[in-house]
Design an enzyme around this catalytic site. Sequence first.
Site, PDB file in Angstrom:
ATOM      1  N   SER A 119      -5.241   0.930  -2.162  1.00 34.54           N
ATOM      2  CA  SER A 119      -3.781   1.005  -2.227  1.00 34.54           C
ATOM      3  C   SER A 119      -3.133  -0.150  -1.493  1.00 34.54           C
ATOM      4  O   SER A 119      -3.655  -0.656  -0.484  1.00 34.54           O
ATOM      5  CB  SER A 119      -3.315   2.323  -1.601  1.00 34.54           C
ATOM      6  OG  SER A 119      -1.907   2.349  -1.448  1.00 34.54           O
ATOM      7  N   TYR A 143      -2.027   7.831   5.217  1.00 31.61           N
ATOM      8  CA  TYR A 143      -2.554   7.601   3.869  1.00 31.61           C
ATOM      9  C   TYR A 143      -3.131   6.194   3.757  1.00 31.61           C
ATOM     10  O   TYR A 143      -4.277   5.997   3.310  1.00 31.61           O
ATOM     11  CB  TYR A 143      -1.453   7.805   2.824  1.00 31.61           C
ATOM     12  CG  TYR A 143      -1.835   7.269   1.467  1.00 31.61           C
ATOM     13  CD1 TYR A 143      -2.857   7.851   0.734  1.00 31.61           C
ATOM     14  CD2 TYR A 143      -1.184   6.155   0.934  1.00 31.61           C
ATOM     15  CE1 TYR A 143      -3.231   7.349  -0.504  1.00 31.61           C
ATOM     16  CE2 TYR A 143      -1.556   5.648  -0.300  1.00 31.61           C
ATOM     17  CZ  TYR A 143      -2.571   6.246  -1.017  1.00 31.61           C
ATOM     18  OH  TYR A 143      -2.944   5.729  -2.228  1.00 31.61           O
ATOM     19  N   LYS A 147      -7.241   4.740   3.230  1.00 32.01           N
ATOM     20  CA  LYS A 147      -7.689   3.811   2.196  1.00 32.01           C
ATOM     21  C   LYS A 147      -8.378   2.592   2.806  1.00 32.01           C
ATOM     22  O   LYS A 147      -9.389   2.107   2.284  1.00 32.01           O
ATOM     23  CB  LYS A 147      -6.513   3.392   1.317  1.00 32.01           C
ATOM     24  CG  LYS A 147      -6.012   4.492   0.403  1.00 32.01           C
ATOM     25  CD  LYS A 147      -7.100   4.947  -0.558  1.00 32.01           C
ATOM     26  CE  LYS A 147      -6.605   5.963  -1.567  1.00 32.01           C
ATOM     27  NZ  LYS A 147      -7.664   6.385  -2.507  1.00 32.01           N
TER      28      LYS A 147
END
Length: 327
Positions: A119, A143, A147
């Site tokens: 991402s 988040y 990643k």
Amino acid sequence: MSTLVIGGAGYIGAHVVRLLLERGEDVVVVDDLSTGAADRVGRATLAELDVAGPGAQESLEKLMAERGVTAVVHFAAKKQVGESVARPAWYYQQNVGGLANVLAAMENADVKHMIFSSSAATYGMPDVALVTEDTDCRPINPYGETKLIGEWMLADCERAWGLRWSALRYFNVAGAGWPELGDPAALNLVPMVLDRLARGERPKIFGDDYPTPDGTCIRDYIHVLDLAHAHLAAMDYLEGDAPIAHHVFNVGTGEGASVRQVVDTLGEVSGLDTTADVEPRRPGDPPQLIASPDRIGKVLGWKAEHRLEDIVRSAWEAWQAGPRRIG
């Protein structure tokens, strides 16, 4: 020989599954169906499994051995920035723990190729006009951290047991390659706007006081079908005999559009009134993220074919083909 697509019943995964099937590959899908649907995987084999759950590693090992899996495409992850800020430990359990189970199963089953769904959130808030893969990664939410840790795990497995891998850092994915494969969850901007319109409500814009021309966040919007083709290009790259020169690739267009531009374009395409209410900023949202797609173009020969109006129009057509048609 087969390809295992983890999260293949979801929005992006289903597009990759369809492209793999169209070129004649044997495809096995693993999905817990929390955001995906069984009818999206076509003739691929579907195994319902939570890769972050108890016994997942053993189940994956068995499946890989039985189906002769040679490559894994890993999509399964939780992906809401605000939710990750509120529930960080759970995000680590799901995203990092799930990937650890997959990698351990691959090692034991001698599966050496992986495409990882990464991402642009790995970059955080870079102070550059265009983000390259060499831009420092300083994620600003859990988040994005999960990643980036995932990429570290892949690199460690390469050193330890010879994994060949690519991580695709997605920017903002939208649109539909086929009307029946539209984004089913109101978690991204375009379906969130359509969801509100379907309920007779006005769209929401979270923050209009960012340091951008119209005050709303700027993102690089990538058509989901272009993104799916990038996965196949990465798989072909890994299957070659040459040493892997680069592992990490931005997947974007190199062009930015503001949230307000996207909402206005949806109004133009649909003919609906998309006048939006402005809400406070969400935690963890950087003002601007635009990809430099130079590396993926040079190394994988990939280039985005669709622009913003194509993306929004395909999303609108997919929504209108579904059960919540507007008007």
